[in-house]
Design a protein around this motif. Structure first.
Motif, PDB file in Angstrom:
ATOM      1  N   LEU A 110       0.805  -1.226   0.000  1.00 24.89           N
ATOM      2  CA  LEU A 110       0.000   0.000   0.000  1.00 24.89           C
ATOM      3  C   LEU A 110       0.834   1.270   0.000  1.00 24.89           C
ATOM      4  O   LEU A 110       0.466   2.262  -0.574  1.00 24.89           O
ATOM      5  CB  LEU A 110      -0.898   0.041   1.244  1.00 24.89           C
ATOM      6  CG  LEU A 110      -2.102  -0.860   1.263  1.00 24.89           C
ATOM      7  CD1 LEU A 110      -2.816  -0.744   2.592  1.00 24.89           C
ATOM      8  CD2 LEU A 110      -3.048  -0.483   0.132  1.00 24.89           C
ATOM      9  N   GLY A 111       1.895   1.280   0.724  1.00 26.33           N
ATOM     10  CA  GLY A 111       2.676   2.487   0.893  1.00 26.33           C
ATOM     11  C   GLY A 111       3.605   2.322   2.066  1.00 26.33           C
ATOM     12  O   GLY A 111       4.099   1.227   2.338  1.00 26.33           O
ATOM     13  N   ARG A 112       3.797   3.403   2.796  1.00 27.10           N
ATOM     14  CA  ARG A 112       4.696   3.343   3.948  1.00 27.10           C
ATOM     15  C   ARG A 112       4.215   4.304   5.024  1.00 27.10           C
ATOM     16  O   ARG A 112       3.464   5.239   4.756  1.00 27.10           O
ATOM     17  CB  ARG A 112       6.121   3.657   3.525  1.00 27.10           C
ATOM     18  CG  ARG A 112       6.251   5.012   2.912  1.00 27.10           C
ATOM     19  CD  ARG A 112       7.603   5.225   2.284  1.00 27.10           C
ATOM     20  NE  ARG A 112       7.556   6.517   1.614  1.00 27.10           N
ATOM     21  CZ  ARG A 112       8.578   7.167   1.197  1.00 27.10           C
ATOM     22  NH1 ARG A 112       9.775   6.659   1.347  1.00 27.10           N
ATOM     23  NH2 ARG A 112       8.447   8.330   0.614  1.00 27.10           N
ATOM     24  N   LEU A 113       4.673   4.031   6.223  1.00 22.77           N
ATOM     25  CA  LEU A 113       4.358   4.868   7.364  1.00 22.77           C
ATOM     26  C   LEU A 113       5.678   5.385   7.918  1.00 22.77           C
ATOM     27  O   LEU A 113       6.563   4.591   8.250  1.00 22.77           O
ATOM     28  CB  LEU A 113       3.611   4.055   8.424  1.00 22.77           C
ATOM     29  CG  LEU A 113       2.890   4.811   9.514  1.00 22.77           C
ATOM     30  CD1 LEU A 113       1.769   5.681   8.939  1.00 22.77           C
ATOM     31  CD2 LEU A 113       2.311   3.857  10.535  1.00 22.77           C
ATOM     32  N   ALA A 114       5.822   6.696   7.961  1.00 18.96           N
ATOM     33  CA  ALA A 114       7.047   7.302   8.489  1.00 18.96           C
ATOM     34  C   ALA A 114       6.801   7.740   9.913  1.00 18.96           C
ATOM     35  O   ALA A 114       5.762   8.324  10.230  1.00 18.96           O
ATOM     36  CB  ALA A 114       7.471   8.486   7.630  1.00 18.96           C
ATOM     37  N   LEU A 115       7.745   7.446  10.787  1.00 16.12           N
ATOM     38  CA  LEU A 115       7.699   7.836  12.181  1.00 16.12           C
ATOM     39  C   LEU A 115       8.723   8.955  12.335  1.00 16.12           C
ATOM     40  O   LEU A 115       9.921   8.731  12.196  1.00 16.12           O
ATOM     41  CB  LEU A 115       8.074   6.661  13.082  1.00 16.12           C
ATOM     42  CG  LEU A 115       7.124   5.472  13.147  1.00 16.12           C
ATOM     43  CD1 LEU A 115       6.934   4.786  11.812  1.00 16.12           C
ATOM     44  CD2 LEU A 115       7.619   4.476  14.165  1.00 16.12           C
ATOM     45  N   LEU A 116       8.238  10.170  12.572  1.00 13.54           N
ATOM     46  CA  LEU A 116       9.094  11.350  12.580  1.00 13.54           C
ATOM     47  C   LEU A 116       9.311  11.842  13.997  1.00 13.54           C
ATOM     48  O   LEU A 116       8.366  12.029  14.753  1.00 13.54           O
ATOM     49  CB  LEU A 116       8.474  12.443  11.710  1.00 13.54           C
ATOM     50  CG  LEU A 116       8.131  12.001  10.284  1.00 13.54           C
ATOM     51  CD1 LEU A 116       7.373  13.091   9.545  1.00 13.54           C
ATOM     52  CD2 LEU A 116       9.369  11.594   9.532  1.00 13.54           C
ATOM     53  N   THR A 117      10.585  12.076  14.361  1.00 12.90           N
ATOM     54  CA  THR A 117      10.922  12.344  15.757  1.00 12.90           C
ATOM     55  C   THR A 117      11.787  13.575  15.973  1.00 12.90           C
ATOM     56  O   THR A 117      12.189  13.826  17.098  1.00 12.90           O
ATOM     57  CB  THR A 117      11.696  11.146  16.338  1.00 12.90           C
ATOM     58  OG1 THR A 117      12.899  10.977  15.587  1.00 12.90           O
ATOM     59  CG2 THR A 117      10.879   9.880  16.302  1.00 12.90           C
ATOM     60  N   LYS A 118      12.087  14.346  14.962  1.00 11.16           N
ATOM     61  CA  LYS A 118      13.078  15.420  15.091  1.00 11.16           C
ATOM     62  C   LYS A 118      12.746  16.434  16.189  1.00 11.16           C
ATOM     63  O   LYS A 118      13.623  17.113  16.677  1.00 11.16           O
ATOM     64  CB  LYS A 118      13.251  16.128  13.762  1.00 11.16           C
ATOM     65  CG  LYS A 118      13.952  15.275  12.736  1.00 11.16           C
ATOM     66  CD  LYS A 118      14.282  16.072  11.518  1.00 11.16           C
ATOM     67  CE  LYS A 118      15.024  15.348  10.430  1.00 11.16           C
ATOM     68  NZ  LYS A 118      15.329  13.990  10.526  1.00 11.16           N
ATOM     69  N   HIS A 119      11.504  16.530  16.572  1.00 15.30           N
ATOM     70  CA  HIS A 119      11.079  17.517  17.575  1.00 15.30           C
ATOM     71  C   HIS A 119      10.934  16.907  18.979  1.00 15.30           C
ATOM     72  O   HIS A 119      10.516  17.578  19.903  1.00 15.30           O
ATOM     73  CB  HIS A 119       9.747  18.133  17.143  1.00 15.30           C
ATOM     74  CG  HIS A 119       8.648  17.127  17.081  1.00 15.30           C
ATOM     75  ND1 HIS A 119       8.578  16.186  16.083  1.00 15.30           N
ATOM     76  CD2 HIS A 119       7.613  16.884  17.912  1.00 15.30           C
ATOM     77  CE1 HIS A 119       7.540  15.413  16.298  1.00 15.30           C
ATOM     78  NE2 HIS A 119       6.924  15.816  17.391  1.00 15.30           N
ATOM     79  N   ILE A 120      11.282  15.646  19.167  1.00 19.15           N
ATOM     80  CA  ILE A 120      11.033  14.937  20.428  1.00 19.15           C
ATOM     81  C   ILE A 120      12.120  15.214  21.463  1.00 19.15           C
ATOM     82  O   ILE A 120      13.304  15.201  21.161  1.00 19.15           O
ATOM     83  CB  ILE A 120      10.959  13.407  20.172  1.00 19.15           C
ATOM     84  CG1 ILE A 120       9.809  13.089  19.239  1.00 19.15           C
ATOM     85  CG2 ILE A 120      10.876  12.621  21.462  1.00 19.15           C
ATOM     86  CD1 ILE A 120       8.446  13.331  19.820  1.00 19.15           C
TER      87      ILE A 120
END
Length: 159
Positions: A110-120
């Motif tokens: 289907l696609g992809r899921l990105a887990l973004l953390t730069k602000h954590i």
């Protein structure tokens, strides 16, 4: 799905969840959707942050279905409910991944899921400010799935 903080992405036989919270009807709503779509497998739960309205039914879901992987934001410590979620996952042999840096997870074809953390900031106690940002992408289109993070404007789009 239903009322609350839950998103379900599924294909014909498998599902992933972003959060698993909601109000008192959340559990019934999720089970109805799973049964209606004949989904018997749940690959993963992705948790944006560990507030009650995002993880309320996580342990129940883990005790009811076999779930391969639980992705949660890394913290120095967790609330009682958050720790219960982690302990239940480990008892059920669900792999627990503590997200500390950006990563991308493929979702079938289907696609992809990105887990973004730069602000954590893992030391911060403000769960809403430290939400993981999840972006689902399909082809050249990407959009946030769920987050309360306020500083998402500096995160790159998925293309």
């Amino acid at each position: 799905v239903g009322q609350g903080n839950t998103a379900m992405i599924h294909n014909c036989h498998d599902a992933v969840f972003v959060d698993y919270g909601g109000n008192g009807t959340g559990w019934r709503s999720i089970n109805t959707e799973l049964l209606k779509n004949n989904i018997k497998s749940i690959s993963s739960i992705y948790v944006t942050h560990m507030d009650l309205d995002h993880i309320r039914y996580g342990s129940r879901l883990l005790n009811t279905y076999q779930i391969d992987t639980l992705y949660i934001p890394f913290r120095r410590s967790y609330s009682d409910l958050g720790q219960e979620l982690i302990d239940t996952a480990k008892k059920r042999n669900t792999k627990v991944i503590y997200v500390t840096e950006d990563q991308t997870v493929p979702l079938w074809n289907l696609g992809r899921l990105a887990l973004l953390t730069k602000h954590i900031d893992p030391n911060s106690e403000d769960e809403n400010e430290n939400s993981l940002v999840y972006q689902f992408s399909y082809g050249k289109t990407g959009f946030p799935v769920s987050s309360k993070a306020k500083n998402t404007h500096s995160l790159p789009p998925i293309v």
